[in-house]
Scaffold this motif. Structure first.
Motif, mmCIF file in Angstrom:
data_model
loop_
_atom_site.group_PDB
_atom_site.id
_atom_site.type_symbol
_atom_site.label_atom_id
_atom_site.label_comp_id
_atom_site.label_asym_id
_atom_site.label_seq_id
_atom_site.Cartn_x
_atom_site.Cartn_y
_atom_site.Cartn_z
ATOM 1 N N GLU A 279 0.840 -1.192 0.000
ATOM 2 C CA GLU A 279 0.000 0.000 0.000
ATOM 3 C C GLU A 279 0.887 1.258 0.000
ATOM 4 O O GLU A 279 0.665 2.205 -0.763
ATOM 5 C CB GLU A 279 -0.825 -0.039 1.293
ATOM 6 N N THR A 280 1.911 1.251 0.827
ATOM 7 C CA THR A 280 2.822 2.395 0.931
ATOM 8 C C THR A 280 3.544 2.635 -0.395
ATOM 9 O O THR A 280 3.652 3.778 -0.869
ATOM 10 C CB THR A 280 3.853 2.135 2.057
ATOM 11 N N LEU A 281 4.024 1.564 -1.012
ATOM 12 C CA LEU A 281 4.751 1.711 -2.281
ATOM 13 C C LEU A 281 3.833 2.316 -3.340
ATOM 14 O O LEU A 281 4.243 3.178 -4.130
ATOM 15 C CB LEU A 281 5.278 0.347 -2.754
ATOM 16 N N ARG A 282 2.577 1.877 -3.349
ATOM 17 C CA ARG A 282 1.632 2.420 -4.342
ATOM 18 C C ARG A 282 1.386 3.894 -4.080
ATOM 19 O O ARG A 282 1.290 4.687 -5.016
ATOM 20 C CB ARG A 282 0.349 1.596 -4.366
ATOM 21 N N GLU A 283 1.316 4.279 -2.805
ATOM 22 C CA GLU A 283 1.153 5.705 -2.489
ATOM 23 C C GLU A 283 2.369 6.513 -2.930
ATOM 24 O O GLU A 283 2.269 7.705 -3.228
ATOM 25 C CB GLU A 283 0.929 5.899 -0.980
ATOM 26 N N MET A 284 3.531 5.883 -2.962
ATOM 27 C CA MET A 284 4.748 6.585 -3.411
ATOM 28 C C MET A 284 4.804 6.708 -4.935
ATOM 29 O O MET A 284 5.699 7.354 -5.466
ATOM 30 C CB MET A 284 6.005 5.841 -2.918
ATOM 31 N N GLN A 313 7.855 9.122 -5.246
ATOM 32 C CA GLN A 313 8.028 10.281 -4.365
ATOM 33 C C GLN A 313 8.026 9.826 -2.915
ATOM 34 O O GLN A 313 7.224 8.965 -2.549
ATOM 35 C CB GLN A 313 6.826 11.237 -4.536
ATOM 36 N N GLY A 314 8.854 10.427 -2.103
ATOM 37 C CA GLY A 314 8.829 10.142 -0.671
ATOM 38 C C GLY A 314 7.492 10.541 -0.062
ATOM 39 O O GLY A 314 6.827 11.455 -0.560
ATOM 40 N N ILE A 315 7.086 9.834 0.989
ATOM 41 C CA ILE A 315 5.827 10.169 1.678
ATOM 42 C C ILE A 315 6.041 10.090 3.195
ATOM 43 O O ILE A 315 7.083 9.640 3.657
ATOM 44 C CB ILE A 315 4.657 9.225 1.299
ATOM 45 N N THR A 343 11.211 10.557 2.765
ATOM 46 C CA THR A 343 10.261 9.578 3.303
ATOM 47 C C THR A 343 10.402 9.565 4.820
ATOM 48 O O THR A 343 11.503 9.373 5.347
ATOM 49 C CB THR A 343 10.512 8.172 2.715
ATOM 50 N N VAL A 344 9.275 9.783 5.498
ATOM 51 C CA VAL A 344 9.286 9.896 6.957
ATOM 52 C C VAL A 344 8.588 8.671 7.548
ATOM 53 O O VAL A 344 7.431 8.398 7.240
ATOM 54 C CB VAL A 344 8.558 11.190 7.394
#
Ligand code: S3P
Length: 447
Positions: A279-284, A313-315, A343-344
């Motif tokens: 999910e995180t990778l897709r948001e990036m 992009q970092g998120i 990315t935080v």
């Protein structure tokens, strides 16, 4: 030192075009549980797709030491003749769980309410990890523990002869702690209740229900409340272990950061308590799709397809997502280094007590490879250098940690020059075919 021998340095050279199909091994969490629950059932449990990594093999040996018959057949099926809840016999020798926190903590729970004693140890990594988080709740059942200072292994547990049921609110988000309490609750009379504020992987709950235990999970204002009725007769099961999303993470992330890549990773379990990374990778902005989504054995499953992704992009990763991707932060920080912007990752202090201090291990290695990092006790921030922008060219410490070793080898594939790890030995604990699988996709891994 590697877990079981001399250190084995390995270099990963920059490549282009990782392509093909990556058949990753069985899920580690479900493999440990198949052996342990099988050993506590009455009769023969049969398991296919078991992860034959060292961590799981050590758990198989431990189950034999407690009296279960555990054998591997020629076709790779595992057979476990269980001894029933409360049927464990006292091991004659020290139980060595190698590198595996999951192994030792679940097994401690499983034996804690039987009138036997057992002494546990492990490798240097496991001997440095805190066991108080397990022995504190086990003491409520009546189990005594004698370990080294700080609750470290080697440690002897004296099982409760007349256990009482327990109500326990887990103070840290940990599926290992939750599972150890549930396993101990199996041989206590009455109802054992575990409350977790943040939902962690729920394999124990799903599998115990499958083995015939009376177990319920309810979401309430205080969190998830899991209630188990003690002293069930567990019925043996036939289990097909799904493939491990935590192992799938490595070929997926390698493809995302390596130009020209297109990799298919079939049959990956997407249980929401495990799928946070994807999910995180897709948001990036990763080009990562779920093909052929379906249900298998009550779990969502899909084939993952990952292609080189130039525009990631970092998120800010939502901190509440941490339990569903806790093992994936090391490889996410590699992707973050190859993305643009910052990315935080907050709310990740549990990473400090894994096989290594994973915040420190990743921070030092990424810095050596030319990446700017900020960190505090509970946070890791990676300043991305964009695709192909990580210089690399360093040797990073694996620190007896399989996921740290694999993460830096993945970084080497998408960096400007090779990244080395000082010891690839620990990879065998969870992903014994990592090197051959990645090489087949086009990686260049050399001693
Ligand atoms: C696991 C739980 C997690 C995870 C580990 C496997 C499990 O540990 O890091 O790799 O199978 O229950 P914690 O419970 O310490 O978070």
């Amino acid at each position: 030192m590697s877990a079981h021998g001399e250190p084995r340095p390995l270099a990963s050279h920059p490549v282009t075009g990782l392509t093909g199909t990556a058949n990753v091994p069985g899920d580690k969490s479900i493999s440990h549980r198949s052996l342990i629950f099988g050993a506590m059932a009455v009769g023969e449990t049969r398991v296919t797709g078991l992860l034959e990594g060292q961590d799981v093999l050590d758990t198989a040996s431990a189950m034999r030491a407690f009296g279960a018959e555990v054998t591997r057949e020629e076709d790779g099926t595992w057979s476990i003749h269980g001894v029933g809840v409360g049927g464990f016999s006292e091991p004659e020798a020290v139980i060595d769980c190698g590198n595996s926190g999951t192994g030792v903590r679940l097994i401690m729970g499983a034996m804690a309410t039987s009138p036997i004693s057992a002494t546990f140890t492990g490798d240097a990594s496991l001997r440095s990890r805190p066991m108080g988080r397990i022995t504190d709740p086990l003491a409520l059942f009546g189990t005594a523990a004698y370990g080294r200072k700080g609750g470290r292994l080697p440690m002897t547990l004296v099982g409760a002869a007349t256990p009482v049921p327990v109500r326990y609110e887990v103070p840290v988000p940990s599926a290992q702690v939750k599972s150890a309490v549930l396993l101990a609750g199996l041989n206590a009379p009455g109802q054992t209740v575990v409350i977790e504020r943040e939902a962690t992987r729920d394999h124990s709950e799903r599998m115990l229900a499958g083995f015939g235990a009376e177990i319920t999970s309810e979401d309430s204002p205080e969190g998830r409340v899991i209630t188990l009725t003690g002293r069930p007769e567990l019925r043996p099961q036939t289990i097909t272990v799904p493939r491990d999303p935590s192992s799938a993470a490595f070929p997926v992330c390698a493809a995302l950061i390596t130009p020209g890549s297109d990799v298919l990773v079939p049959n990956i379990g997407l249980n929401p308590t495990r799928a946070g990374l994807f999910e995180t990778l897709r948001e990036m902005g990763a080009d990562l799709s779920y093909e052929n989504p379906r249900e298998e054995g009550g779990e969502p499953v899909a084939d993952l397809r990952a292609r080189f992704s130039e525009n990631m992009q970092g998120i800010e990763v939502p901190p509440e997502r941490a339990p569903s991707m806790i093992d994936e932060y090391p490889v996410l920080s590699v992707v973050a280094a190859c993305a643009s912007g910052k990315t935080v990752m907050r709310g990740v202090k549990e990473l400090r007590v894994k096989e290594s201090d994973r915040i420190d291990a990743m921070a030092r290695g990424l810095e050596a490879c030319g990446v700017t990092i900020e960190e505090d006790q509970d946070t890791l921030i990676v300043h991305g250098r964009g695709p192909g922008g990580v210089p690399g060219g360093a040797t990073c410490e694996a620190r007896l940690d399989h996921r740290i070793a694999m993460s830096f080898l993945v970084l080497g594939m998408g960096a400007a020059s090779a990244v080395r790890v000082d010891d690839a030995g620990p990879i065998a604990t969870s992903f014994p075919i990592f090197e051959s699988l990645m090489t087949e996709l086009g990686a260049r891994l050399e001693p």
